[in-house]
Design a protein around this motif. Structure first.
Motif, PDB file in Angstrom:
ATOM      1  N   VAL A 274      85.971  62.457  31.377  1.00  0.00           N
ATOM      2  CA  VAL A 274      85.100  62.961  30.315  1.00  0.00           C
ATOM      3  C   VAL A 274      85.480  64.388  29.966  1.00  0.00           C
ATOM      4  CG1 VAL A 274      82.729  63.663  29.811  1.00  0.00           C
ATOM      5  CG2 VAL A 274      83.178  61.412  30.819  1.00  0.00           C
ATOM      6  N   GLU A 275      85.812  65.177  30.976  1.00  0.00           N
ATOM      7  CA  GLU A 275      86.194  66.570  30.744  1.00  0.00           C
ATOM      8  C   GLU A 275      87.481  66.660  29.933  1.00  0.00           C
ATOM      9  OE1 GLU A 275      83.289  66.262  33.815  1.00  0.00           O
ATOM     10  OE2 GLU A 275      85.278  65.322  33.719  1.00  0.00           O
ATOM     11  N   ASP A 276      88.418  65.751  30.168  1.00  0.00           N
ATOM     12  CA  ASP A 276      89.650  65.733  29.372  1.00  0.00           C
ATOM     13  C   ASP A 276      89.342  65.434  27.909  1.00  0.00           C
ATOM     14  OD1 ASP A 276      91.180  66.216  31.635  1.00  0.00           O
ATOM     15  OD2 ASP A 276      91.659  64.100  31.973  1.00  0.00           O
TER      16      ASP A 276
ATOM     17  N   VAL B  53      91.667  62.695  18.091  1.00  0.00           N
ATOM     18  CA  VAL B  53      91.906  62.496  19.514  1.00  0.00           C
ATOM     19  C   VAL B  53      92.158  61.007  19.697  1.00  0.00           C
ATOM     20  CG1 VAL B  53      90.996  62.687  21.849  1.00  0.00           C
ATOM     21  CG2 VAL B  53      90.383  64.413  20.121  1.00  0.00           C
ATOM     22  N   LEU B  54      93.296  60.659  20.266  1.00  0.00           N
ATOM     23  CA  LEU B  54      93.703  59.262  20.389  1.00  0.00           C
ATOM     24  C   LEU B  54      93.744  58.852  21.853  1.00  0.00           C
ATOM     25  CD1 LEU B  54      96.496  57.478  18.406  1.00  0.00           C
ATOM     26  CD2 LEU B  54      96.367  57.186  20.873  1.00  0.00           C
ATOM     27  N   LYS B  55      93.137  57.709  22.148  1.00  0.00           N
ATOM     28  CA  LYS B  55      93.249  57.090  23.467  1.00  0.00           C
ATOM     29  C   LYS B  55      94.117  55.845  23.356  1.00  0.00           C
ATOM     30  CE  LYS B  55      91.206  53.831  25.688  1.00  0.00           C
ATOM     31  NZ  LYS B  55      92.252  53.324  26.620  1.00  0.00           N
TER      32      LYS B  55
ATOM     33  N   PRO C  71      91.186  54.972  31.312  1.00  0.00           N
ATOM     34  CA  PRO C  71      90.468  53.706  31.077  1.00  0.00           C
ATOM     35  C   PRO C  71      89.471  53.807  29.938  1.00  0.00           C
ATOM     36  CG  PRO C  71      89.621  54.823  33.030  1.00  0.00           C
ATOM     37  CD  PRO C  71      90.832  55.595  32.596  1.00  0.00           C
ATOM     38  N   GLY C  72      89.271  52.681  29.271  1.00  0.00           N
ATOM     39  CA  GLY C  72      88.354  52.651  28.145  1.00  0.00           C
ATOM     40  C   GLY C  72      86.926  52.963  28.515  1.00  0.00           C
ATOM     41  N   ARG C  73      86.503  52.529  29.699  1.00  0.00           N
ATOM     42  CA  ARG C  73      85.100  52.735  30.103  1.00  0.00           C
ATOM     43  C   ARG C  73      84.768  54.215  30.264  1.00  0.00           C
ATOM     44  NH1 ARG C  73      87.975  51.320  34.554  1.00  0.00           N
ATOM     45  NH2 ARG C  73      87.761  52.649  36.405  1.00  0.00           N
ATOM     46  N   VAL C  74      85.811  55.051  30.436  1.00  0.00           N
ATOM     47  CA  VAL C  74      85.598  56.489  30.568  1.00  0.00           C
ATOM     48  C   VAL C  74      86.021  57.206  29.287  1.00  0.00           C
ATOM     49  CG1 VAL C  74      86.177  58.583  31.855  1.00  0.00           C
ATOM     50  CG2 VAL C  74      85.930  56.397  33.065  1.00  0.00           C
ATOM     51  N   VAL C  75      87.306  57.118  28.967  1.00  0.00           N
ATOM     52  CA  VAL C  75      87.851  57.872  27.836  1.00  0.00           C
ATOM     53  C   VAL C  75      87.352  57.306  26.515  1.00  0.00           C
ATOM     54  CG1 VAL C  75      89.968  58.597  26.669  1.00  0.00           C
ATOM     55  CG2 VAL C  75      89.877  58.528  29.180  1.00  0.00           C
ATOM     56  N   GLY C  76      87.447  55.988  26.353  1.00  0.00           N
ATOM     57  CA  GLY C  76      87.005  55.372  25.099  1.00  0.00           C
ATOM     58  C   GLY C  76      85.514  55.547  24.872  1.00  0.00           C
TER      59      GLY C  76
ATOM     60  N   SER D 185      83.639  57.631  21.811  1.00  0.00           N
ATOM     61  CA  SER D 185      82.713  56.931  20.920  1.00  0.00           C
ATOM     62  C   SER D 185      81.363  57.630  20.827  1.00  0.00           C
ATOM     63  CB  SER D 185      82.515  55.491  21.400  1.00  0.00           C
ATOM     64  OG  SER D 185      83.756  54.803  21.454  1.00  0.00           O
ATOM     65  N   GLU D 186      80.914  58.209  21.922  1.00  0.00           N
ATOM     66  CA  GLU D 186      79.581  58.821  21.932  1.00  0.00           C
ATOM     67  C   GLU D 186      79.603  60.309  21.643  1.00  0.00           C
ATOM     68  OE1 GLU D 186      78.133  58.245  25.914  1.00  0.00           O
ATOM     69  OE2 GLU D 186      79.294  59.932  26.735  1.00  0.00           O
ATOM     70  N   HIS D 187      80.791  60.930  21.624  1.00  0.00           N
ATOM     71  CA  HIS D 187      80.878  62.385  21.546  1.00  0.00           C
ATOM     72  C   HIS D 187      80.232  62.905  20.257  1.00  0.00           C
ATOM     73  CE1 HIS D 187      82.326  66.455  21.838  1.00  0.00           C
ATOM     74  NE2 HIS D 187      82.906  66.194  23.002  1.00  0.00           N
ATOM     75  N   PRO D 188      79.342  63.864  20.358  1.00  0.00           N
ATOM     76  CA  PRO D 188      78.642  64.341  19.151  1.00  0.00           C
ATOM     77  C   PRO D 188      79.539  65.073  18.166  1.00  0.00           C
ATOM     78  CG  PRO D 188      78.072  65.688  21.067  1.00  0.00           C
ATOM     79  CD  PRO D 188      78.831  64.504  21.583  1.00  0.00           C
ATOM     80  N   ASP D 189      80.687  65.578  18.605  1.00  0.00           N
ATOM     81  CA  ASP D 189      81.583  66.292  17.701  1.00  0.00           C
ATOM     82  C   ASP D 189      82.677  65.409  17.115  1.00  0.00           C
ATOM     83  OD1 ASP D 189      80.209  68.669  18.029  1.00  0.00           O
ATOM     84  OD2 ASP D 189      81.429  69.302  19.738  1.00  0.00           O
TER      85      ASP D 189
END
Length: 495
Positions: free
Chosen positions: A60-62, A191-193, A224-229, A233-237
């Motif tokens: 999440v920090e990344d 930002v691309l995952k 992993p998608g469950r963390v990075v993706g 998706s939820e990031h307010p910015d």
């Protein structure tokens, strides 16, 4: 009934591929930087089962650091002119072209693709950047004029801001290009995952274009998608999130994005029907299914995987199709004449084999193929399942492998009804010599792309995207730049 034949072996290259690997780290703010976690993900060559390298398992920090870099860069990038952004996209295309062999080798090693597929992927990625460069300079909007008395209206097309992008494993660099090119062309930062299984060509692209794209405009976080993706998706910015992936992945992205009411662009799965009428050129249709059903090993959301053929010609068509599929060559990257390669991973290989076990349990006929191929690598025989009844599981479940099913219909109305009986709405094809039918049937099919007498022919100028469970939003064409833009109306009182 099952009549399986062991026709297929894997043609193996004389020597192993030696790809040029990207640097280790997350690409944030114009440079490769250490991840906030020491955890890594193994990147495997699925044709040999060998570990190629490792990449960071992002946190999440990344993601937060990458989004912060994109936010910091967005105003300056949005202020550039379309001509300036187009120049950057053209430079990216030139860099990919100049490093074509490097990208093809790396893509093949990471995915198990045969040479023909890897070459097409890289060529299409180049074309995507070049088209988007032109489209970025050619927006068409409603003309400025007085639409209310003494008031002049002007339409502004603006970038949405920061775009989060999630790309799949089946076309790693190409799907990245499908998103990066219009996102940057419309004036956004991103930002691309990439898929945690196939990130290497996307990271290599970042390495090679570092000096051409301003720092923070393009950021890449692996993991992993469950963390990075989920964090993207939820990031307010993050102002918009775009994914190419499965229906379940799209549902998770849309749910996570709903909290901040951000826009979502979904290009999801498919189960493309191939409707073969009695008057069709059956040999051409069989060859079309050979190409479009098994391209990239059937790991393709628009694959011609579900054939509905008129009952009067079903026996003849099935005979032609089985002959065509029996001639497919399977091989590792570097085995020059291979048509299809391996499945992407052990997990996916096992999923496809489990689907074939279900076919057997349902009592359907496997006319050719149907088994794993012995030896190293995740290879499965090209497979044709015949005598499929209406409503069978294989008619609706996306197998995403080298498997095509054949069912029959009696009337045009039945063909249309059965073709539409799926949660997916991405692509379909109609095979007929009847000019009237070729005009009427496509209009009745509930799919975003319908081909007539061909299948899986893609033009960068034309939109790609689906209906229903296949999602919404359009890739390719000028519609993609529309999707990554917002419309603002400014009205001036002249009274």
């Amino acid at each position: 009934m099952t009549t399986e034949t062991a026709l297929f072996t894997v043609r193996r290259a004389d020597s192993q591929l030696s790809p040029s690997l990207p640097p280790f780290g997350q690409f944030i703010g114009g440079a490769f930087v250490p991840s906030s976690s020491s955890e890594t993900v193994d990147i495997v060559n699925p044709a040999t089962e060998e570990v190629l390298t490792k990449v960071p398992a992002g946190t999440v920090e990344d993601v937060d650091a990458a989004v912060a870099a994109a936010v910091a860069a967005k105003d300056a990038w949005a202020a550039t002119t379309p001509r300036d952004r187009a120049a950057v996209l053209l430079k990216i295309a030139d860099i990919i072209e100049a490093n074509r062999e490097l990208f093809e080798t790396l893509e093949a090693a990471n995915t198990g693709k045969p040479a023909a597929v890897a070459e097409d992927d890289i060529s299409s990625a180049v074309d995507t950047f070049r088209f988007s460069a032109g489209a970025a300079r050619a927006y068409s909007t409603l003309g400025a004029d007085d639409y209310a008395e003494n008031h002049t209206s002007v339409i502004h097309r603006e970038p949405v801001g920061v775009v989060g992008v999630i790309t799949p494993w089946n076309y790693p660099l190409l799907m990245a290009a499908w998103k990066i090119a219009p996102v940057l062309g419309a004036g956004n930062t991103l930002v691309l995952k990439p898929s945690e299984q196939t990130p290497l060509t996307t990271l290599k692209l970042a390495e090679l274009i570092t000096g051409e794209v301003p720092a923070g405009v393009l950021n890449i976080v692996t993991g992993p998608g469950r963390v990075v993706g989920n964090r993207l998706s939820e990031h307010p910015d993050v102002d918009l999130v775009a994914i190419t992936g499965s229906v379940s992945s799209g549902q998770k992205v849309a749910a996570a994005a709903s909290g901040s009411v951000k826009r979502v662009h979904l290009e999801l799965g498919g189960k493309a029907p191939v409707v073969v009428f009695a008057d069709a050129d059956l040999e051409a249709a069989a060859k079309g299914v050979r190409s479009a059903g098994f391209w990239n090993g059937g790991q393709e959301c628009g694959a011609a995987c579900r054939v509905l053929v008129h009952e009067s010609v079903a026996e003849k068509f099935t005979e032609l199709l089985v002959r065509e599929i029996s001639e497919i060559t399977v091989g590792t990257p570097g085995a020059g004449d291979a048509e299809i390669g391996s499945m992407i991973s052990k997990a996916h290989y096992e999923r496809v084999l489990a689907a074939l076990d279900d076919v057997r349990k349902d009592g359907l006929t496997i006319a050719v193929g149907g088994r794993a191929i012995e030896g190293p690598g995740y290879f499965i025989e090209p497979t044709v399942v015949t005598n499929v009844p209406a409503g069978a599981a294989i008619t609706s479940n996306e197998i995403f492998g080298p498997v095509v099913s054949v069912e029959t219909f009696s009337t045009d109305e039945e063909a249309v009804t059965r073709a539409n009986e799926t949660i997916y709405g991405l692509a379909a094809s109609v095979w007929t010599r009847d000019s009237a039918r070729s005009l009427t049937v496509p209009r009745k099919l509930d799919f975003g792309t319908v081909w007539v007498n061909s299948h899986l022919v893609i033009a960068t100028e034309m939109p790609w995207g689906g209906f229903k469970g296949s999602g919404y939003g359009r890739d390719l064409s000028s519609y993609a730049l529309d999707d990554f833009s917002r419309t603002k109306h400014v009205m001036y009182n002249r009274g």
